[in-house]
Design an enzyme around this catalytic site. Structure first.
Site, PDB file in Angstrom:
ATOM      1  N   HIS A  67       0.839  -1.207   0.000  1.00 15.99           N
ATOM      2  CA  HIS A  67       0.000   0.000   0.000  1.00 15.99           C
ATOM      3  C   HIS A  67       0.872   1.255   0.000  1.00 15.99           C
ATOM      4  CE1 HIS A  67       0.760  -1.258   4.181  1.00 15.99           C
ATOM      5  NE2 HIS A  67       0.849   0.037   4.443  1.00 15.99           N
ATOM      6  N   CYS A 174     -34.059 -13.596  45.596  1.00 14.37           N
ATOM      7  CA  CYS A 174     -34.471 -14.989  45.780  1.00 14.37           C
ATOM      8  C   CYS A 174     -35.223 -15.098  47.104  1.00 14.37           C
ATOM      9  CB  CYS A 174     -33.265 -15.931  45.753  1.00 14.37           C
ATOM     10  SG  CYS A 174     -32.156 -15.767  47.161  1.00 14.37           S
TER      11      CYS A 174
END
Length: 629
Positions: A67, A174
């Site tokens: 590149h 719970c």
């Protein structure tokens, strides 16, 4: 910038003729030039070679990405070339390169080539994508493969962005408010962190509400997860998307819940909506939830009162009797506080909170009154009412009567709305509940007394069998509905004056975490480092009678762990019943071991039962689990 905006049919070479790095570079540059992408291919070649001098762009895995950024680039582009035989490109892994992507960026572009390079590198990390490029038979297939992969990448990035911007809240609770509450909160928090999601979790534990959600946070929240088996404050979530599930779902399916929350896959919660009795009758969301709301609020009375009663016996079994030589004033006060007051309130509190779970606050008063009638109106000489059985019936009766009354009065003029909660609801609900309980409680007392007498009269094989069943139930779902059903039965028998059942239940409930902790010590090569660390904690949890301590092991390997802990707990339950051991303390684990009835020998037998069951679990787990590789 997308790769498909830069890569076109005219910049693709399916069969490179080059046999060297220089030839490959020249061939790709010529392709760009022929496609009209360059103004000066010589200048661009110099820029490419200059970049190669810094370090090779052969990144390995058969890929090279030369590149450069140059004024010689007319139109930003990517050229693709493929070599079946491979080319020596001085790659980082020393292997030939087969796939070549040459990126040509114009001088004025703002890091355009770096963006393309980054995106291309991301795509090429996928081995399947590289395979598609290698096997493509024409240019169209190359472009299709790139298109599909980019679409997949964009979707994933979109989901990540959506996750990062999501504001999720959660509430866990719970029945006992001990282990499941905090394990669910921890699991949701850890999973959210792994998924890149912002979350705040409120815990409704035995020590109250922690990390409470503020009004501002609720207002900003995208979705709220309520993972609870007990009643939590829901009106504040009016108009928000709310996912309601049992607390166990947050432990075992946290990722799925969070994914639903991100997608807002949840109905809008309406605080003013009236409950539908038919829809509310499911075991998980109806009966069990209401029962556990009553049990969880009753537990402090049971535990505190039970241990105070047991402590009073240190001065002698008759220490609270003024006519006995063992009488002790302090012991008598402990017995009166525990048995006369705390235990007396147990059933009314149970009924009151069951009713309030069903009908909200208006159900509490009729539930309490119904529960009080259950323990005070017997119709049977010498009997103390229908006890736990009557309390259960009173709670559900009061709750659904109150719901019916609320529906019945919906047509009243708005001017009378203020009188509903302070006059009409309590007047009608308490009156109707009270009349029904006054009528049915005498026969309920006879049934309750007969059941208690039958259980007390059990001996030998029958008693041991019950202990085995109760023990297995305690380990079956590790704090879930079956476990709580066994424990609730033990409390009912404790209330009826039979102390052997709760002794068996507590001992059996201690075995799963103790057994798995022992297994991690004896069979280290069959557990991960994380599990071995969890094993150390399980020693403490087991000693405290917190059966939920074994959940991490069961979640990782349920088919081997669950049978192992059930076998050990069943053995312990059977042994404690065989030895006819009684215990008036309903909780506390090893810390109340001194309160076992029968003296030193009974204590030794009780401890031996727990140890034997733990060893059975440890050995079975060690045998069944596979060696780690």
């Amino acid at each position: 910038m997308k790769i498909t905006e830069l890569l076109k049919e005219e910049t693709i070479l399916l069969d490179l003729k080059a046999s060297s790095k220089q030839e490959a570079i020249d061939e790709l540059i010529n392709q760009l030039d022929q496609a009209g992408r360059l103004t000066d291919k010589t200048a661009f070649r110099e820029a490419i070679l200059q970049r190669e001098q810094q370090s090779t762009t052969g990144i390995g895995e058969g890929i090279a990405i030369p590149h450069a950024k140059s004024h010689a680039v007319k139109t930003p582009s990517i050229a693709f070339g493929r070599s079946a035989s491979g080319i020596d490109y001085d790659s980082l892994d020393g292997k030939p390169a087969h796939l070549f992507f040459m990126i040509a960026a114009s001088e004025g572009a703002n890091n355009e080539h770096l963006q393309a390079l980054s995106r291309l590198s991301t795509l090429l990390m996928d081995k399947q994508f590289r395979s598609k490029l290698v096997n493509a038979s024409n240019v169209a297939q190359i472009l299709d493969a790139v298109n599909q992969k980019e679409a997949e990448l964009d979707k994933r990035n979109s989901e990540k962005t959506k996750q990062a911007s999501s504001h999720i809240l959660a509430v866990t609770g719970c029945p006992t408010g001990i282990a499941h509450t905090y394990m669910a909160a921890e699991k949701l928090s850890e999973t959210a962190k792994d998924m890149g999601i912002s979350i705040k979790v409120e815990t409704n534990g035995s020590d109250g509400v922690k990390n409470r959600l503020t009004e501002e946070e609720i207002e900003k929240a995208d979705t709220i997860i309520v993972a609870a088996d007990t009643k939590v404050e829901m009106d504040r979530f009016n108009g928000k998307p709310v996912i309601q599930v049992p607390v166990g779902k947050a432990i075992h399916e946290a990722k799925d819940l969070l994914q639903r929350a991100i997608q807002k896959d949840a109905p809008l919660y309406r605080a003013e909506q009236t409950k539908d009795i038919a829809k509310d009758s499911g075991i998980k969301n109806g009966f069990y939830k209401h029962l556990m709301n009553g049990v969880s609020n009753m537990l402090p009375f049971v535990v505190g009162g039970g241990i105070l009663i047991a402590l009073s016996f240190f001065w002698g079994i008759e220490s609270s009797n003024p006519d006995s030589e063992q009488y002790n004033a302090f012991a008598a006060m402990l017995n009166e506080i525990g048995g006369g007051k705390a235990f007396f309130l147990m059933v009314p509190v149970l009924a009151g909170f069951i009713a309030s779970s069903i009908a909200d606050r208006p159900g509490f008063a009729p539930g309490m009154v119904g529960g009080l009638i259950a323990v005070t109106v017997s119709g049977v000489e010498g009997a103390g009412g229908s006890g736990f059985l009557g309390g259960l019936i009173a709670g559900f009766l009061a709750g659904y009567i109150t719901l019916f009354v609320k529906k019945l009065l919906t047509g009243l003029p708005e001017a009378l709305n203020g009188l509903k909660p302070v006059l009409f609801y309590p007047l009608i609900s308490i009156g109707v509940t009270g009349l029904i309980m006054m009528t049915i409680n005498p026969p309920l007392t006879q049934i309750y007394t007969a059941i208690s007498s039958f259980l007390e009269g059990m001996s030998g094989t029958n008693q041991v069998l019950v202990g085995v069943i109760l023990g297995a139930m305690m380990a079956f779902d590790l704090g879930g509905p079956v476990n709580k059903a066994a424990y609730t039965f033990g409390i009912a028998m404790l209330d009826a004056g039979n102390y052997t059942f709760i002794a068996a239940i507590m001992a059996a409930g201690m075995v799963p975490p103790l057994g798995m902790a022992l297994a991690t010590t004896l069979f280290k090569n069959k557990f991960t480092k994380t599990e071995r660390e969890a094993g150390k904690t399980s020693y403490v949890l087991g000693a405290c009678f917190i059966t939920e301590g074994v959940i991490p092991f069961a979640a990782a390997d349920p088919t081997r762990v669950i049978p192992s802990v059930m076998a050990g707990a069943a053995v312990t339950g059977g042994l404690t019943m065989l030895f006819d051991i009684g215990l008036r303390a309903p909780h506390g684990g090893l810390f109340v071991i001194g309160l076992v009835e029968g003296g030193f020998i009974s204590i030794l037998l009780y401890v031996a039962s727990i140890i034997i069951g733990s060893v059975v679990t440890a050995v079975l787990a060690g045998v069944l689990k596979k060696r780690l590789t």
